[in-house]
Design a protein around this motif. Structure first.
Motif, PDB file in Angstrom:
ATOM      1  N   PHE A 117      40.350  56.554  80.825  1.00  0.00           N
ATOM      2  CA  PHE A 117      39.598  55.389  81.301  1.00  0.00           C
ATOM      3  C   PHE A 117      40.413  54.678  82.382  1.00  0.00           C
ATOM      4  CE2 PHE A 117      38.334  56.110  76.908  1.00  0.00           C
ATOM      5  CZ  PHE A 117      36.952  56.159  77.010  1.00  0.00           C
ATOM      6  N   ASP A 118      39.690  54.060  83.309  1.00  0.00           N
ATOM      7  CA  ASP A 118      40.332  53.282  84.373  1.00  0.00           C
ATOM      8  C   ASP A 118      39.980  51.808  84.170  1.00  0.00           C
ATOM      9  OD1 ASP A 118      41.568  52.296  86.569  1.00  0.00           O
ATOM     10  OD2 ASP A 118      40.206  53.175  88.049  1.00  0.00           O
ATOM     11  N   LEU A 119      40.936  51.053  83.644  1.00  0.00           N
ATOM     12  CA  LEU A 119      40.717  49.627  83.384  1.00  0.00           C
ATOM     13  C   LEU A 119      41.669  48.762  84.209  1.00  0.00           C
ATOM     14  CD1 LEU A 119      40.300  49.678  79.489  1.00  0.00           C
ATOM     15  CD2 LEU A 119      38.522  49.748  81.236  1.00  0.00           C
ATOM     16  N   ARG A 120      42.027  49.237  85.387  1.00  0.00           N
ATOM     17  CA  ARG A 120      42.981  48.485  86.206  1.00  0.00           C
ATOM     18  C   ARG A 120      42.374  47.215  86.765  1.00  0.00           C
ATOM     19  NH1 ARG A 120      47.031  51.804  89.927  1.00  0.00           N
ATOM     20  NH2 ARG A 120      48.047  49.793  89.667  1.00  0.00           N
ATOM     21  N   GLU A 121      41.048  47.108  86.766  1.00  0.00           N
ATOM     22  CA  GLU A 121      40.429  45.900  87.306  1.00  0.00           C
ATOM     23  C   GLU A 121      40.758  44.679  86.441  1.00  0.00           C
ATOM     24  OE1 GLU A 121      38.595  43.795  90.162  1.00  0.00           O
ATOM     25  OE2 GLU A 121      38.932  45.964  90.194  1.00  0.00           O
ATOM     26  N   PRO A 122      40.535  44.745  85.110  1.00  0.00           N
ATOM     27  CA  PRO A 122      40.963  43.580  84.318  1.00  0.00           C
ATOM     28  C   PRO A 122      42.436  43.639  83.923  1.00  0.00           C
ATOM     29  CG  PRO A 122      39.758  45.093  82.923  1.00  0.00           C
ATOM     30  CD  PRO A 122      39.756  45.690  84.294  1.00  0.00           C
ATOM     31  N   LEU A 123      43.002  44.857  83.766  1.00  0.00           N
ATOM     32  CA  LEU A 123      44.382  45.025  83.295  1.00  0.00           C
ATOM     33  C   LEU A 123      45.204  45.628  84.433  1.00  0.00           C
ATOM     34  CD1 LEU A 123      43.548  46.502  79.779  1.00  0.00           C
ATOM     35  CD2 LEU A 123      44.126  44.134  80.309  1.00  0.00           C
ATOM     36  N   VAL A 124      45.939  44.803  85.131  1.00  0.00           N
ATOM     37  CA  VAL A 124      46.630  45.251  86.350  1.00  0.00           C
ATOM     38  C   VAL A 124      47.730  46.256  86.048  1.00  0.00           C
ATOM     39  CG1 VAL A 124      46.097  43.161  87.627  1.00  0.00           C
ATOM     40  CG2 VAL A 124      48.155  43.232  86.218  1.00  0.00           C
ATOM     41  N   ASN A 125      48.257  46.249  84.832  1.00  0.00           N
ATOM     42  CA  ASN A 125      49.350  47.164  84.497  1.00  0.00           C
ATOM     43  C   ASN A 125      48.858  48.466  83.872  1.00  0.00           C
ATOM     44  OD1 ASN A 125      51.349  45.312  85.347  1.00  0.00           O
ATOM     45  ND2 ASN A 125      51.138  44.195  83.430  1.00  0.00           N
ATOM     46  N   TRP A 126      47.546  48.675  83.882  1.00  0.00           N
ATOM     47  CA  TRP A 126      46.955  49.934  83.390  1.00  0.00           C
ATOM     48  C   TRP A 126      47.131  50.969  84.491  1.00  0.00           C
ATOM     49  CZ3 TRP A 126      44.115  50.221  78.678  1.00  0.00           C
ATOM     50  CH2 TRP A 126      43.446  51.418  78.451  1.00  0.00           C
ATOM     51  N   SER A 127      48.269  51.661  84.488  1.00  0.00           N
ATOM     52  CA  SER A 127      48.620  52.464  85.661  1.00  0.00           C
ATOM     53  C   SER A 127      49.178  53.820  85.258  1.00  0.00           C
ATOM     54  CB  SER A 127      49.670  51.726  86.497  1.00  0.00           C
ATOM     55  OG  SER A 127      50.876  51.602  85.768  1.00  0.00           O
ATOM     56  N   PRO A 128      49.148  54.782  86.166  1.00  0.00           N
ATOM     57  CA  PRO A 128      49.769  56.097  85.902  1.00  0.00           C
ATOM     58  C   PRO A 128      51.268  55.998  85.666  1.00  0.00           C
ATOM     59  CG  PRO A 128      48.291  56.217  87.803  1.00  0.00           C
ATOM     60  CD  PRO A 128      48.433  54.762  87.463  1.00  0.00           C
ATOM     61  N   ILE A 129      51.915  54.967  86.229  1.00  0.00           N
ATOM     62  CA  ILE A 129      53.360  54.811  86.007  1.00  0.00           C
ATOM     63  C   ILE A 129      53.638  54.582  84.531  1.00  0.00           C
ATOM     64  CG2 ILE A 129      55.377  53.418  86.571  1.00  0.00           C
ATOM     65  CD1 ILE A 129      54.086  52.775  89.242  1.00  0.00           C
ATOM     66  N   LEU A 130      52.831  53.709  83.898  1.00  0.00           N
ATOM     67  CA  LEU A 130      52.986  53.463  82.467  1.00  0.00           C
ATOM     68  C   LEU A 130      52.666  54.726  81.669  1.00  0.00           C
ATOM     69  CD1 LEU A 130      53.440  51.593  80.056  1.00  0.00           C
ATOM     70  CD2 LEU A 130      51.059  50.852  80.262  1.00  0.00           C
ATOM     71  N   ALA A 131      51.630  55.463  82.088  1.00  0.00           N
ATOM     72  CA  ALA A 131      51.277  56.696  81.383  1.00  0.00           C
ATOM     73  C   ALA A 131      52.416  57.710  81.446  1.00  0.00           C
ATOM     74  CB  ALA A 131      49.998  57.279  81.979  1.00  0.00           C
ATOM     75  N   ASP A 132      53.043  57.859  82.610  1.00  0.00           N
ATOM     76  CA  ASP A 132      54.166  58.789  82.740  1.00  0.00           C
ATOM     77  C   ASP A 132      55.354  58.349  81.896  1.00  0.00           C
ATOM     78  OD1 ASP A 132      52.699  60.332  84.481  1.00  0.00           O
ATOM     79  OD2 ASP A 132      53.537  59.402  86.291  1.00  0.00           O
ATOM     80  N   LEU A 133      55.590  57.036  81.826  1.00  0.00           N
ATOM     81  CA  LEU A 133      56.703  56.548  81.016  1.00  0.00           C
ATOM     82  C   LEU A 133      56.461  56.841  79.543  1.00  0.00           C
ATOM     83  CD1 LEU A 133      58.802  53.422  81.449  1.00  0.00           C
ATOM     84  CD2 LEU A 133      57.654  53.660  79.264  1.00  0.00           C
TER      85      LEU A 133
END
Length: 627
Positions: A146-162
């Motif tokens: 899911f792509d929820l970066r609009e309300p959650l700015v830190n919902w990012s691939p960087i966090l997923a990779d970490l």
């Protein structure tokens, strides 16, 4: 003799023994036990699964919240041990460890059965930790689909990779369940381990964390002492402990913890057992040793360390003043920054040639007399109309007065006196009897000036606490109605607390203006009052040593509202951490880090009364109460 007479029914029959635990035997203290260590350990899978699910769900939500706050990503650049552990990943394993340890917690009170720790705690900790880690597994799946970066700015691939260690979503799902279970089981093992082993392990962990956090401070001191080679062996070039340095520190701290077990408590007990002149000499020796360290340490430190020490000292001075108002008198003052602002602006007006309307350009120590008088009058002005209020009403009104003072300095109405939003600039440093000038360009001299005023504030606070007025303050704090009935003039007593706290706050303000060289209304936001209050609560209200320790830990490590600490990476999370610490302190240790004995008795009086009641009830049930 027994209270049961022949005409009365005898004591109720004892309950049937639990087949999993064995027959309960009443101990002399009145609680069920099997032998001196308590009842036997519970079976490994006889868990309170509802409690585990509840704590695991709360921990999983906390893990998701921490991750979406971007804390792991921001802190991943700060290494704890090179190539093994970073501060970012450490923030993700704290909750599973805490949940795994807490889920097996038993209340040890009179009348409540206590089971010896065993495999039950380890299994429960692993299950709870796996649920907590499952929160990160769920988050990794959601980010991938899911792509929820609009309300959650830190919902990012960087966090997923970490979260996935750069190995994909499936790996993230499995690894965090495994890590959560392993860390939760470690938390359960801490309950099973003997006290000595727990002490050694915690000492090793805290030593490694402290050495990593204090890296910049240690490096700065090493350069001044000429031992850079040793520091290069302990710390990696890009930050964090080397593997060999971490092993050496862990082994050394563990040996010291094992060898010195009980010696610190024993030394403290011996000092507390002293009386009269012997106890005074012991306390004087400790004070002199601490003073010698504080005087010698800045000589070997660079500008970074001295700047940090000066900032901590300023907040110690502010916290000591607020401790009199909140800790001793029990007045919840949320506008304490007003006195800090009045002290800063008064010193600026009296010493700076750039003051808009009045610029007498007085020497700093002469101006300090005017600062004290003006701030004392402001304390009377603020305290007089609100001092008859209590509780939340008093807190709200002091909050309003704090904002009023800041807005007055900011307003165009008084801009001809205080410069409005432009403030006052080019403030000269503090002249020490014409021999030296203390300014922000020399943080070492600023620290020594702050240290001198902290010593004065500590002595004044100590004398007042043990004086008649100090006992009156504490009586008002405990119960204002009873204190008034005993003949204490509560209005005058509370007003005096306001004035004394205001004067101590003005010292910090006067030094601040000389250190920075300029004052602006933006430097005196209400956030300063809140941070100082958190410092007092965290350290221990009513205890001078606790207030100093709270300032050193919070301001030194996290930093002030605008002042950097040792962990600059925490700059955007410091308010979140302040809030979490405040909530935790209120729930787990309301008396503070280093509490006052009197304050501890006040806060835990209900628990002691409940234990006494349970003890009496148990004695009655066992027919052991004496007439």
């Amino acid at each position: 003799m027994s209270l049961t007479t022949p005409s009365e029914p005898g004591p109720p029959p004892e309950p049937a023994p639990d087949p999993e635990v064995g027959p309960a035997v009443a101990s002399p203290a009145g609680h069920a036990a099997n032998g001196p260590g308590g009842a036997p350990p519970r079976p490994p899978f006889a868990q309170d699964w509802r409690r585990i699910a509840r704590m695991g769900a709360i921990g999983a939500f906390g893990q998701i919240f921490i991750s979406l706050s971007n804390m792991p990503v921001k802190l991943d650049g700060r290494a704890i041990i090179e190539g093994i552990l970073s501060l970012g990943y450490l923030s993700l394993v704290v909750l599973p460890l805490a949940a795994g340890s807490r889920v097996g917690h038993q209340i040890r009170r009179e009348g409540v059965p206590f089971h010896r720790p065993g495999a039950h705690e380890v299994v429960g900790g692993a299950a709870c930790g796996a649920l907590v880690g499952g929160g990160l597994s769920l988050l990794a799946v959601l980010i991938a689909n899911f792509d929820l970066r609009e309300p959650l700015v830190n919902w990012s691939p960087i966090l997923a990779d970490l979260l996935a260690f750069n190995r994909g979503t499936a790996f993230a799902v499995v690894i965090w369940l495994v890590i959560g279970a392993a860390v939760g089981a470690a938390g359960g093992l801490l309950r099973v381990a003997p006290p000595l082993v727990r002490r050694v392990l915690w000492t090793m962990v805290l030593t490694l964390f402290g050495a990593a956090v204090l890296e910049s401070l240690t490096t700065d001191l090493a350069e001044g002492m000429g031992i850079e080679a040793l520091i290069d062996w302990f710390y990696a070039p890009r930050g964090g402990l080397t593997i060999t340095g971490a092993i050496a520190l862990a082994a050394g701290s563990g040996v010291l913890a094992f060898v010195g077990r009980g010696r610190i408590k024993g030394a403290k007990a011996r000092i507390d057992a002293l009386e009269g002149p012997a106890r005074n000499r012991a306390h004087l020796g400790l004070i002199m040793a601490t003073a010698a360290v504080l005087v010698i340490l800045p000589m070997f430190a660079g500008k970074l360390t001295n700047e940090l020490l000066a900032n901590v000292g300023l907040f110690v001075l502010l916290a000591l003043g607020l401790n009199i108002v909140v800790g001793l008198a029990g007045i919840l003052d949320l506008g304490y920054v007003a006195f800090f602002a009045v002290g800063s602006y008064s010193a600026a007006v009296l010493t700076a040639a750039t003051s808009p309307k009045i610029h007498p350009e007085l020497p700093w120590f002469v101006a300090l007399i005017g600062v004290v008088l003006l701030t004392g009058l402001v304390g009377l002005f603020i305290g007089a109309p609100v001092i008859r209020m209590r509780g939340d009403y008093l807190a709200i009104v002091t909050l309003g007065f704090g904002e009023i003072i800041r807005l007055l300095f900011l307003s165009d109405w008084l801009s001809g006196w205080f410069g409005g939003s432009q403030g006052i600039t080019n403030i000269p440093g503090a002249e020490i009897f014409g021999l030296a000038e203390v300014a922000g360009t020399d943080p070492r001299s600023v620290f020594y000036l702050v240290l001198a005023f902290c010593a004065i504030a500590i002595y004044v606070s100590w004398r007042l606490e043990r004086s008649r007025i100090g006992r009156a303050w504490m009586a008002v704090r405990e119960d204002e109605t009873v204190a008034e009935a005993m003949g204490i003039n509560t209005v005058n007593v509370k007003l005096l607390a306001f004035v004394v706290g205001a004067v101590l706050g003005s010292f910090s303000g006067a030094i601040f203006s000389a250190k920075v060289g300029s004052v602006f209304p933006a430097s005196f936001l209400i956030l300063v009052s809140i941070v100082i209050l958190v410092v007092v609560i965290f350290g221990g209200m009513g205890n001078i040593v606790g207030v100093i320790a709270g300032s050193a830990v919070l301001i030194g490590v996290l930093g002030g509202p605008k002042q950097p600490g040792l962990l600059a990476e925490f700059s955007e999370f410091k308010l979140l951490i302040y809030g979490a610490l405040l909530v935790w302190m209120m729930l787990a240790r309301p008396e503070g880090l280093i509490p006052s004995v009197r304050r501890t008795r006040e806060l835990h009086q209900e628990e002691l009364a409940q234990d006494a009641w349970l003890r009496g009830q148990t004695e009655d049930d066992n027919g052991e109460a004496q007439s």
